[in-house]
Motif scaffolding. Structure first.
Motif, PDB file in Angstrom:
ATOM      1  N   ASN A  80      26.234  40.067  24.166  1.00 56.59           N
ATOM      2  CA  ASN A  80      25.088  40.849  23.751  1.00 56.59           C
ATOM      3  C   ASN A  80      24.949  42.273  23.658  1.00 56.59           C
ATOM      4  N   ASP A  81      25.159  43.170  22.764  1.00 56.48           N
ATOM      5  CA  ASP A  81      25.125  44.334  22.679  1.00 56.48           C
ATOM      6  C   ASP A  81      23.903  45.071  23.417  1.00 56.48           C
ATOM      7  N   GLY A  82      22.837  44.573  23.192  1.00 62.66           N
ATOM      8  CA  GLY A  82      21.728  45.037  24.116  1.00 62.66           C
ATOM      9  C   GLY A  82      21.671  44.725  25.398  1.00 62.66           C
ATOM     10  N   LEU A  83      22.331  43.774  25.932  1.00 57.10           N
ATOM     11  CA  LEU A  83      22.634  43.804  27.143  1.00 57.10           C
ATOM     12  C   LEU A  83      23.696  44.648  28.034  1.00 57.10           C
ATOM     13  N   ARG A  84      24.502  45.261  27.416  1.00 58.35           N
ATOM     14  CA  ARG A  84      25.312  46.248  28.005  1.00 58.35           C
ATOM     15  C   ARG A  84      24.764  47.284  28.826  1.00 58.35           C
ATOM     16  N   PRO A  85      24.090  47.763  28.311  1.00 62.74           N
ATOM     17  CA  PRO A  85      23.312  49.054  29.060  1.00 62.74           C
ATOM     18  C   PRO A  85      22.383  48.497  30.337  1.00 62.74           C
ATOM     19  N   ILE A  86      21.942  47.260  30.115  1.00 62.55           N
ATOM     20  CA  ILE A  86      21.028  46.805  31.173  1.00 62.55           C
ATOM     21  C   ILE A  86      22.009  46.408  32.222  1.00 62.55           C
ATOM     22  N   VAL A  87      23.247  45.830  32.016  1.00 60.29           N
ATOM     23  CA  VAL A  87      24.156  45.401  32.953  1.00 60.29           C
ATOM     24  C   VAL A  87      24.628  46.813  33.700  1.00 60.29           C
ATOM     25  N   HIS A 138      22.285  47.636  36.338  1.00 63.12           N
ATOM     26  CA  HIS A 138      22.481  46.978  37.437  1.00 63.12           C
ATOM     27  C   HIS A 138      23.714  47.283  38.438  1.00 63.12           C
ATOM     28  N   ILE A 139      24.733  47.622  37.654  1.00 61.64           N
ATOM     29  CA  ILE A 139      25.959  48.386  38.439  1.00 61.64           C
ATOM     30  C   ILE A 139      25.756  49.427  39.382  1.00 61.64           C
ATOM     31  N   GLU A 140      24.447  50.211  38.562  1.00 67.96           N
ATOM     32  CA  GLU A 140      24.356  51.517  39.147  1.00 67.96           C
ATOM     33  C   GLU A 140      23.335  51.164  40.155  1.00 67.96           C
ATOM     34  N   GLY A 141      22.794  50.020  40.508  1.00 66.02           N
ATOM     35  CA  GLY A 141      21.850  49.712  41.384  1.00 66.02           C
ATOM     36  C   GLY A 141      20.531  49.928  41.171  1.00 66.02           C
ATOM     37  N   ARG A 142      19.979  50.106  39.917  1.00 67.31           N
ATOM     38  CA  ARG A 142      18.519  50.405  39.534  1.00 67.31           C
ATOM     39  C   ARG A 142      18.091  49.184  38.985  1.00 67.31           C
ATOM     40  N   LEU A 143      18.870  48.094  38.896  1.00 65.63           N
ATOM     41  CA  LEU A 143      18.236  46.828  38.534  1.00 65.63           C
ATOM     42  C   LEU A 143      18.625  45.595  39.459  1.00 65.63           C
ATOM     43  N   SER A 144      17.641  44.864  39.829  1.00 69.57           N
ATOM     44  CA  SER A 144      18.227  43.746  40.851  1.00 69.57           C
ATOM     45  C   SER A 144      18.817  42.533  39.862  1.00 69.57           C
ATOM     46  N   ARG A 145      19.722  41.736  40.548  1.00 73.04           N
ATOM     47  CA  ARG A 145      20.278  40.688  39.871  1.00 73.04           C
ATOM     48  C   ARG A 145      19.288  39.687  39.370  1.00 73.04           C
ATOM     49  N   ARG A 146      18.423  39.333  40.032  1.00 72.64           N
ATOM     50  CA  ARG A 146      17.367  38.441  39.580  1.00 72.64           C
ATOM     51  C   ARG A 146      16.954  38.939  38.307  1.00 72.64           C
ATOM     52  N   ASP A 147      16.522  40.134  38.203  1.00 70.98           N
ATOM     53  CA  ASP A 147      15.779  40.870  37.029  1.00 70.98           C
ATOM     54  C   ASP A 147      16.850  40.949  36.104  1.00 70.98           C
ATOM     55  N   LEU A 148      18.124  41.299  36.289  1.00 68.96           N
ATOM     56  CA  LEU A 148      19.153  41.156  35.184  1.00 68.96           C
ATOM     57  C   LEU A 148      19.277  39.858  34.621  1.00 68.96           C
ATOM     58  N   THR A 150      29.253  51.956  23.532  1.00 70.87           N
ATOM     59  CA  THR A 150      28.445  51.276  24.787  1.00 70.87           C
ATOM     60  C   THR A 150      29.247  51.002  25.775  1.00 70.87           C
ATOM     61  N   ALA A 151      30.761  50.546  25.639  1.00 62.01           N
ATOM     62  CA  ALA A 151      31.739  50.429  26.787  1.00 62.01           C
ATOM     63  C   ALA A 151      31.917  51.484  27.410  1.00 62.01           C
ATOM     64  N   ILE A 152      32.171  52.579  26.465  1.00 60.86           N
ATOM     65  CA  ILE A 152      32.353  53.952  27.638  1.00 60.86           C
ATOM     66  C   ILE A 152      31.217  54.399  28.409  1.00 60.86           C
ATOM     67  N   ALA A 153      30.315  54.345  27.799  1.00 60.52           N
ATOM     68  CA  ALA A 153      28.873  54.630  28.592  1.00 60.52           C
ATOM     69  C   ALA A 153      28.508  53.865  29.677  1.00 60.52           C
ATOM     70  N   THR A 154      28.852  52.630  29.698  1.00 57.52           N
ATOM     71  CA  THR A 154      28.480  51.542  30.727  1.00 57.52           C
ATOM     72  C   THR A 154      29.493  50.984  31.593  1.00 57.52           C
ATOM     73  N   GLY A 155      30.571  51.073  31.114  1.00 58.94           N
ATOM     74  CA  GLY A 155      31.829  50.316  31.830  1.00 58.94           C
ATOM     75  C   GLY A 155      31.839  48.842  31.621  1.00 58.94           C
ATOM     76  N   ALA A 194      30.974  37.863  32.451  1.00 62.56           N
ATOM     77  CA  ALA A 194      29.650  38.128  32.633  1.00 62.56           C
ATOM     78  C   ALA A 194      29.114  38.258  34.028  1.00 62.56           C
ATOM     79  N   ASN A 195      29.427  37.183  35.011  1.00 60.11           N
ATOM     80  CA  ASN A 195      29.308  36.937  36.279  1.00 60.11           C
ATOM     81  C   ASN A 195      29.517  38.251  36.948  1.00 60.11           C
ATOM     82  N   ARG A 196      30.828  38.699  36.817  1.00 53.12           N
ATOM     83  CA  ARG A 196      31.406  39.739  37.543  1.00 53.12           C
ATOM     84  C   ARG A 196      31.152  41.159  36.827  1.00 53.12           C
ATOM     85  N   ASN A 197      30.307  41.272  35.876  1.00 49.68           N
ATOM     86  CA  ASN A 197      29.754  42.518  35.344  1.00 49.68           C
ATOM     87  C   ASN A 197      30.850  43.058  34.402  1.00 49.68           C
ATOM     88  N   ILE A 198      31.799  42.359  33.850  1.00 54.34           N
ATOM     89  CA  ILE A 198      33.004  42.908  33.363  1.00 54.34           C
ATOM     90  C   ILE A 198      32.616  43.144  31.590  1.00 54.34           C
TER      91      ILE A 198
END
Length: 427
Positions: A25-32, A35-45, A292-297, A17-21
């Motif tokens: 939680n299914d709902g968290l995958r798009p939000i992570v 964050h990977i794309e740079g549109r959400l800060s680590r704090r907010d994540l 969700t995996a394919i769409a978010t990595g 989880a820490n390494r964004n791998i």
């Protein structure tokens, strides 16, 4: 071995989880992914992860873990999502996540053992009554394919499937009572709920595969559109496989289960039935996890949940460890092919969400009934009153406790209240 497994699972899941791998939680995958794309800060994540998962840990994972004395995997992996995403992704944050995740897993196991031992010292030992919570789940589980068909295709098809499944169950009961099925002189006993479940799943797959994509529609090739994200998942497949191996081994050691249904069956000693239940659940999760995996990595730490099936059916921990590793490797390598298959059969892709919805609805009803029965066995009359009031007040308050947890949480609350009343002489 139990402690080693649970500590390693907690530590490795927190690191993933820490390494964004991977996050559970299914709902968290798009939000992570945001964050990977740079549109959400680590704090907010981290704050989002806490908001989305903490309530599920307290209101869903822990109650089921306590009622069955077996760890529901949500208890540990939703917690490691929070731990991993709230610690910084840097050279000191990752080791901290691993240490805290491992301690969290150990705390769950120690706390579970302490909880079970505590019952012996209570004025009213309600541990045996708590087993009644899962009793309706075992019987009603066979109905979920019919409900999923009703959600996706039509109520008529759902009713037909339900009636046929019920008929098959009764035929299995008749065969068992008459002893007509024998192999080599040995009487064969059919699992009636299992036979009904198989029939329902066959109907669901037939209906889903007949719902092909419109030939005039261009469709969406998920595998091609998100090829870079698939490559990122493949780069981490060995560490993902290591966690899958540990979870398969933990399931084989009977210290954890992947969902309330298989957990309940496992607590009743029905290991094969728990495996079949886990397999049916995995069918519903393949479309969700793959898309969700394919769409978010970002993958799931339990993959398509097939590692639980491996854990239930293989004969020993070491074989579970090896096969769990192989299963996750194969899942990751087949991601692109699965995506193309789901594009070809949108009915199967859509069935994943309907299966999950059907299971949730079934659990809401079955666990409310089971919780009410357990509560009333602990405190006759008062138990029904408290469960009914808890359910209605929870609905009026906007469901701060998810419906599926109302029965187990309410039964635990009744047990605590009954002991308090016993101490002051009112019971």
């Amino acid at each position: 071995m139990e402690m080693i497994l649970i500590v390693l699972i907690g530590a490795l899941a927190a690191v993933l989880a820490n390494r964004n791998i991977a996050v559970f939680n299914d709902g968290l995958r798009p939000i992570v992914g945001e964050h990977i794309e740079g549109r959400l800060s680590r704090r907010d994540l981290g704050l989002t992860a806490f908001a989305m998962s903490f309530g599920l840990v307290i209101g869903f994972g822990i109650p089921f873990t306590l009622t069955a004395a077996i760890i529901l995997v949500h208890s540990i992996l939703l917690g490691t999502d929070i731990i991993g995403l709230m610690t910084p992704k840097n050279k000191w944050g990752t080791p901290v996540a691993a240490a805290v995740g491992g301690l969290y897993g150990a705390g769950l196991l120690i706390g579970l053992e302490g909880f079970v031992n505590m019952f012996e010292y209570l004025p009213i030992n309600f541990l045996e009554e708590m087993e009644m919570i899962g009793a309706p789940v075992i019987v009603t589980f066979m109905a979920f394919p019919a409900l999923a068909i009703a959600f996706q295709f039509s109520v008529k098809k759902g009713v037909i499937t339900f009636l046929i499944a019920a008929l098959v169950r009764q035929i299995a009961v008749w065969f068992n009572e008459t002893g007509l099925l024998t192999i080599g002189g040995t009487e064969v006993v059919l699992n009636q709920e299992g036979m009904a479940l198989i029939v329902g799943m066959v109907f669901l797959l037939i209906f889903a595969m007949n719902e092909k994509r419109d030939e005039d529609s261009s469709g969406v090739d998920l595998a091609s559109m998100f090829s870079e994200k698939v490559k990122n998942i493949r780069k981490n497949m060995f560490v993902l496989a290591a966690l899958g191996a540990l979870i398969a081994a933990g399931t084989n050691a009977f210290i954890m289960a992947g969902d309330p249904i298989s957990l309940t069956l496992l607590s009743e000693g029905q290991i094969n039935d728990a495996g079949f239940a886990a397999a049916a659940r995995a069918i519903g999760f393949i479309p969700l996890v793959a898309s969700t995996a394919i769409a978010t990595g970002v993958y799931s730490p339990v993959g398509f949940t097939l590692v639980f099936v491996v854990g239930f059916f293989v004969p020993n921990v070491w074989l579970a460890l090896g096969l769990g590793f192989v299963v996750i490797i194969l899942e990751v390598l087949l991601l692109s092919s699965i995506a193309r298959f789901l594009d070809r059969y949108p009915g199967i892709r859509n069935s994943g969400e309907n299966i999950r919805s059907a299971m949730t609805r079934l659990l809401e009803v079955a666990l409310l009934i089971g919780g009410a029965n357990a509560a009333n066995a602990i405190a006759p009359g008062l138990g029904f009153f408290i469960i009914a009031g808890f359910y209605l007040l929870n609905e009026a308050a906007g469901r701060p406790v998810v419906r599926v947890a109302v029965g187990p949480v309410g039964a635990i609350a009744v047990g605590i209240i009954a002991n308090i009343l016993a101490l002051i002489g009112l019971m």
